[in-house]
Structure formats: C-alpha cells, structure tokens
Design a protein around this motif. Structure first.
Motif, PDB file in Angstrom:
ATOM      1  N   PHE A   1      22.349 -25.200   4.495  1.00 17.21           N
ATOM      2  CA  PHE A   1      21.289 -24.332   4.998  1.00 17.21           C
ATOM      3  C   PHE A   1      19.951 -25.031   4.813  1.00 17.21           C
ATOM      4  O   PHE A   1      19.754 -25.743   3.829  1.00 17.21           O
ATOM      5  CB  PHE A   1      21.290 -23.001   4.219  1.00 17.21           C
ATOM      6  N   CYS A   2      19.043 -24.819   5.737  1.00 19.20           N
ATOM      7  CA  CYS A   2      17.681 -25.351   5.623  1.00 19.20           C
ATOM      8  C   CYS A   2      16.734 -24.347   6.264  1.00 19.20           C
ATOM      9  O   CYS A   2      16.909 -23.984   7.427  1.00 19.20           O
ATOM     10  CB  CYS A   2      17.580 -26.712   6.313  1.00 19.20           C
ATOM     11  N   ASP A   3      15.736 -23.902   5.497  1.00 12.67           N
ATOM     12  CA  ASP A   3      14.741 -23.001   6.064  1.00 12.67           C
ATOM     13  C   ASP A   3      13.447 -23.764   6.343  1.00 12.67           C
ATOM     14  O   ASP A   3      13.401 -24.998   6.237  1.00 12.67           O
ATOM     15  CB  ASP A   3      14.520 -21.784   5.161  1.00 12.67           C
ATOM     16  N   SER A   4      12.406 -23.040   6.690  1.00 18.09           N
ATOM     17  CA  SER A   4      11.141 -23.686   7.073  1.00 18.09           C
ATOM     18  C   SER A   4      10.519 -24.465   5.915  1.00 18.09           C
ATOM     19  O   SER A   4       9.878 -25.495   6.140  1.00 18.09           O
ATOM     20  CB  SER A   4      10.150 -22.657   7.610  1.00 18.09           C
ATOM     21  N   THR A   5      10.708 -24.027   4.693  1.00 18.43           N
ATOM     22  CA  THR A   5      10.171 -24.760   3.546  1.00 18.43           C
ATOM     23  C   THR A   5      10.852 -26.117   3.421  1.00 18.43           C
ATOM     24  O   THR A   5      10.197 -27.137   3.205  1.00 18.43           O
ATOM     25  CB  THR A   5      10.337 -23.962   2.241  1.00 18.43           C
ATOM     26  N   GLY A   6      12.167 -26.134   3.574  1.00 21.92           N
ATOM     27  CA  GLY A   6      12.904 -27.400   3.538  1.00 21.92           C
ATOM     28  C   GLY A   6      12.483 -28.311   4.668  1.00 21.92           C
ATOM     29  O   GLY A   6      12.319 -29.529   4.486  1.00 21.92           O
ATOM     30  N   LEU A   7      12.299 -27.740   5.834  1.00 22.68           N
ATOM     31  CA  LEU A   7      11.837 -28.510   6.986  1.00 22.68           C
ATOM     32  C   LEU A   7      10.469 -29.130   6.700  1.00 22.68           C
ATOM     33  O   LEU A   7      10.238 -30.302   7.000  1.00 22.68           O
ATOM     34  CB  LEU A   7      11.778 -27.608   8.218  1.00 22.68           C
ATOM     35  N   ASN A   8       9.586 -28.372   6.076  1.00 20.96           N
ATOM     36  CA  ASN A   8       8.256 -28.895   5.745  1.00 20.96           C
ATOM     37  C   ASN A   8       8.315 -30.028   4.723  1.00 20.96           C
ATOM     38  O   ASN A   8       7.518 -30.963   4.788  1.00 20.96           O
ATOM     39  CB  ASN A   8       7.347 -27.770   5.252  1.00 20.96           C
ATOM     40  N   VAL A   9       9.256 -29.965   3.792  1.00 17.13           N
ATOM     41  CA  VAL A   9       9.442 -31.064   2.830  1.00 17.13           C
ATOM     42  C   VAL A   9       9.791 -32.343   3.589  1.00 17.13           C
ATOM     43  O   VAL A   9       9.233 -33.414   3.340  1.00 17.13           O
ATOM     44  CB  VAL A   9      10.531 -30.718   1.796  1.00 17.13           C
ATOM     45  N   LEU A  10      10.719 -32.240   4.526  1.00 16.70           N
ATOM     46  CA  LEU A  10      11.138 -33.410   5.306  1.00 16.70           C
ATOM     47  C   LEU A  10      10.005 -33.907   6.204  1.00 16.70           C
ATOM     48  O   LEU A  10       9.809 -35.119   6.346  1.00 16.70           O
ATOM     49  CB  LEU A  10      12.377 -33.072   6.124  1.00 16.70           C
TER      50      LEU A  10
ATOM     51  N   VAL B   1      24.488 -25.566  11.986  1.00  9.22           N
ATOM     52  CA  VAL B   1      23.568 -24.545  11.502  1.00  9.22           C
ATOM     53  C   VAL B   1      22.228 -25.160  11.080  1.00  9.22           C
ATOM     54  O   VAL B   1      21.171 -24.556  11.276  1.00  9.22           O
ATOM     55  CB  VAL B   1      24.203 -23.709  10.357  1.00  9.22           C
ATOM     56  N   VAL B   2      22.245 -26.349  10.539  1.00  7.57           N
ATOM     57  CA  VAL B   2      21.013 -27.036  10.146  1.00  7.57           C
ATOM     58  C   VAL B   2      20.337 -27.645  11.374  1.00  7.57           C
ATOM     59  O   VAL B   2      19.120 -27.533  11.553  1.00  7.57           O
ATOM     60  CB  VAL B   2      21.302 -28.108   9.068  1.00  7.57           C
ATOM     61  N   ALA B   3      21.117 -28.252  12.237  1.00  5.79           N
ATOM     62  CA  ALA B   3      20.566 -28.839  13.463  1.00  5.79           C
ATOM     63  C   ALA B   3      19.843 -27.787  14.289  1.00  5.79           C
ATOM     64  O   ALA B   3      18.812 -28.079  14.919  1.00  5.79           O
ATOM     65  CB  ALA B   3      21.677 -29.493  14.276  1.00  5.79           C
ATOM     66  N   ARG B   4      20.341 -26.571  14.279  1.00  6.62           N
ATOM     67  CA  ARG B   4      19.725 -25.495  15.066  1.00  6.62           C
ATOM     68  C   ARG B   4      18.293 -25.225  14.623  1.00  6.62           C
ATOM     69  O   ARG B   4      17.413 -24.991  15.445  1.00  6.62           O
ATOM     70  CB  ARG B   4      20.579 -24.227  14.947  1.00  6.62           C
ATOM     71  N   VAL B   5      18.026 -25.265  13.322  1.00  2.00           N
ATOM     72  CA  VAL B   5      16.666 -25.064  12.800  1.00  2.00           C
ATOM     73  C   VAL B   5      15.737 -26.136  13.357  1.00  2.00           C
ATOM     74  O   VAL B   5      14.609 -25.849  13.774  1.00  2.00           O
ATOM     75  CB  VAL B   5      16.657 -25.087  11.256  1.00  2.00           C
ATOM     76  N   PHE B   6      16.212 -27.362  13.403  1.00  2.00           N
ATOM     77  CA  PHE B   6      15.406 -28.467  13.918  1.00  2.00           C
ATOM     78  C   PHE B   6      15.183 -28.325  15.423  1.00  2.00           C
ATOM     79  O   PHE B   6      14.101 -28.606  15.920  1.00  2.00           O
ATOM     80  CB  PHE B   6      16.061 -29.805  13.573  1.00  2.00           C
ATOM     81  N   GLU B   7      16.198 -27.877  16.136  1.00  2.00           N
ATOM     82  CA  GLU B   7      16.068 -27.683  17.587  1.00  2.00           C
ATOM     83  C   GLU B   7      15.105 -26.556  17.911  1.00  2.00           C
ATOM     84  O   GLU B   7      14.237 -26.700  18.784  1.00  2.00           O
ATOM     85  CB  GLU B   7      17.440 -27.377  18.193  1.00  2.00           C
ATOM     86  N   ILE B   8      15.230 -25.429  17.227  1.00  2.00           N
ATOM     87  CA  ILE B   8      14.381 -24.262  17.488  1.00  2.00           C
ATOM     88  C   ILE B   8      12.915 -24.595  17.256  1.00  2.00           C
ATOM     89  O   ILE B   8      12.043 -24.170  18.020  1.00  2.00           O
ATOM     90  CB  ILE B   8      14.809 -23.074  16.599  1.00  2.00           C
ATOM     91  N   THR B   9      12.633 -25.352  16.210  1.00  2.00           N
ATOM     92  CA  THR B   9      11.244 -25.671  15.859  1.00  2.00           C
ATOM     93  C   THR B   9      10.705 -26.892  16.594  1.00  2.00           C
ATOM     94  O   THR B   9       9.511 -27.166  16.540  1.00  2.00           O
ATOM     95  CB  THR B   9      11.126 -25.926  14.342  1.00  2.00           C
ATOM     96  N   GLY B  10      11.580 -27.635  17.259  1.00  2.00           N
ATOM     97  CA  GLY B  10      11.156 -28.861  17.932  1.00  2.00           C
ATOM     98  C   GLY B  10      11.053 -30.051  16.991  1.00  2.00           C
ATOM     99  O   GLY B  10      10.653 -31.147  17.400  1.00  2.00           O
ATOM    100  N   ALA B  11      11.418 -29.860  15.735  1.00  2.00           N
ATOM    101  CA  ALA B  11      11.317 -30.943  14.751  1.00  2.00           C
ATOM    102  C   ALA B  11      12.313 -32.059  15.029  1.00  2.00           C
ATOM    103  O   ALA B  11      12.115 -33.186  14.564  1.00  2.00           O
ATOM    104  CB  ALA B  11      11.521 -30.399  13.336  1.00  2.00           C
TER     105      ALA B  11
ATOM    106  N   GLU C   1      21.981 -25.602  -0.453  1.00  2.00           N
ATOM    107  CA  GLU C   1      20.994 -24.879   0.338  1.00  2.00           C
ATOM    108  C   GLU C   1      19.582 -25.363   0.039  1.00  2.00           C
ATOM    109  O   GLU C   1      19.145 -25.341  -1.113  1.00  2.00           O
ATOM    110  CB  GLU C   1      21.094 -23.385   0.049  1.00  2.00           C
ATOM    111  N   LEU C   2      18.871 -25.756   1.083  1.00  2.00           N
ATOM    112  CA  LEU C   2      17.489 -26.222   0.965  1.00  2.00           C
ATOM    113  C   LEU C   2      16.580 -25.099   1.462  1.00  2.00           C
ATOM    114  O   LEU C   2      16.557 -24.794   2.653  1.00  2.00           O
ATOM    115  CB  LEU C   2      17.295 -27.495   1.798  1.00  2.00           C
ATOM    116  N   ASP C   3      15.877 -24.476   0.523  1.00  2.00           N
ATOM    117  CA  ASP C   3      15.012 -23.359   0.886  1.00  2.00           C
ATOM    118  C   ASP C   3      13.796 -23.317  -0.039  1.00  2.00           C
ATOM    119  O   ASP C   3      13.557 -24.262  -0.799  1.00  2.00           O
ATOM    120  CB  ASP C   3      15.787 -22.034   0.864  1.00  2.00           C
ATOM    121  N   HIS C   4      13.066 -22.222   0.017  1.00  2.56           N
ATOM    122  CA  HIS C   4      11.844 -22.055  -0.778  1.00  2.56           C
ATOM    123  C   HIS C   4      12.090 -22.298  -2.273  1.00  2.56           C
ATOM    124  O   HIS C   4      11.257 -22.897  -2.950  1.00  2.56           O
ATOM    125  CB  HIS C   4      11.275 -20.650  -0.547  1.00  2.56           C
TER     126      HIS C   4
END
Length: 123
Positions: A66-75, A97-107, A33-36
């Motif tokens: 799992f990847c939350d916004s903090t993990g996304l910001n690291v990438l 589940v991880v791809a969805r975070v990227f899709e929702i944010t447009g990343a 899990e990649l999170d805060h």
C-alpha cells in the motif's frame, strides 16, 4: 551482485525497508504499508543514501502492499534530491494497487518505472 551493505529499518511491523548497495546503486525494498505513520521508515534510508553520495536509487516496490499520498511525497522528495545530484529514482515491480496511486496522481510520468528489479538494475 555486489552487496556492499545490507540494512533494515522497521516501524511497528507495518513497514520494513531492506537496504543494499550494488555497485553505485542503492536498492531500497519497502515491505508492507507506506503511509502517514510509516513514511519516515523509508524517508530516512533514502536521505542517508543521498547524503552518502549515492544518487542512483532503485526502489523495489514488489513487496509494497500500500502507498498513500504521504508515501508518494517521500518518493517525490527523494527524486528531486537525486535529480539535483545528477542521479534519479527508479521504481521497480510495482503491484497494481500501488501502481494505481501513481497513475491517478500522474506521478508515474516523473519516475523511471521498470517491470522488475532486474530491469531497473540493467538500465
């Protein structure tokens, strides 16, 4: 595959990052899990690779649960540094589940995304 270096970092068992170099590409495989709380476990080897002059980074997400916004910001931060160095960050094998975070944010449109590690390495 040319395995010049293999390493691993870990944080309390929730995230482990396997690192290896194949030619001029640094492959990082986060497991868990990649999170805060675990973001630095991935941030450190990303920065080490960039500091060592390896600007083509492939993050094999096939074992990332799992990847939350903090993990996304690291990438995203690694992508900016890699782009500035003439390279890039490629994401491979994302679970839905991880791809969805990227899709929702447009990343997903700012990264080169591949279906598998093999596809990322052949690009």
């Amino acid at each position: 595959m040319d395995r010049q270096s293999i390493g691993s970092t870990q944080s309390g068992g929730r995230l482990r990052v396997e690192v290896r170099t194949v030619g001029t590409t640094e492959i990082l495989t986060p497991v868990g899990e990649l999170d805060h709380h675990t973001a630095d476990v991935l941030r450190s080897p990303l920065e080490e690779a960039l500091d060592a002059g390896r600007s083509r980074l492939v993050v094999d997400c096939s074992r990332l649960e799992f990847c939350d916004s903090t993990g996304l910001n690291v990438l995203l931060g690694a992508r900016l540094k890699a782009d500035a160095a003439g390279g890039g960050v490629h994401l491979a094998g994302m679970r839905p589940v991880v791809a969805r975070v990227f899709e929702i944010t447009g990343a997903d449109i700012v990264f080169t995304v591949h279906d598998s590690l093999a596809a990322a390495l052949s690009d």
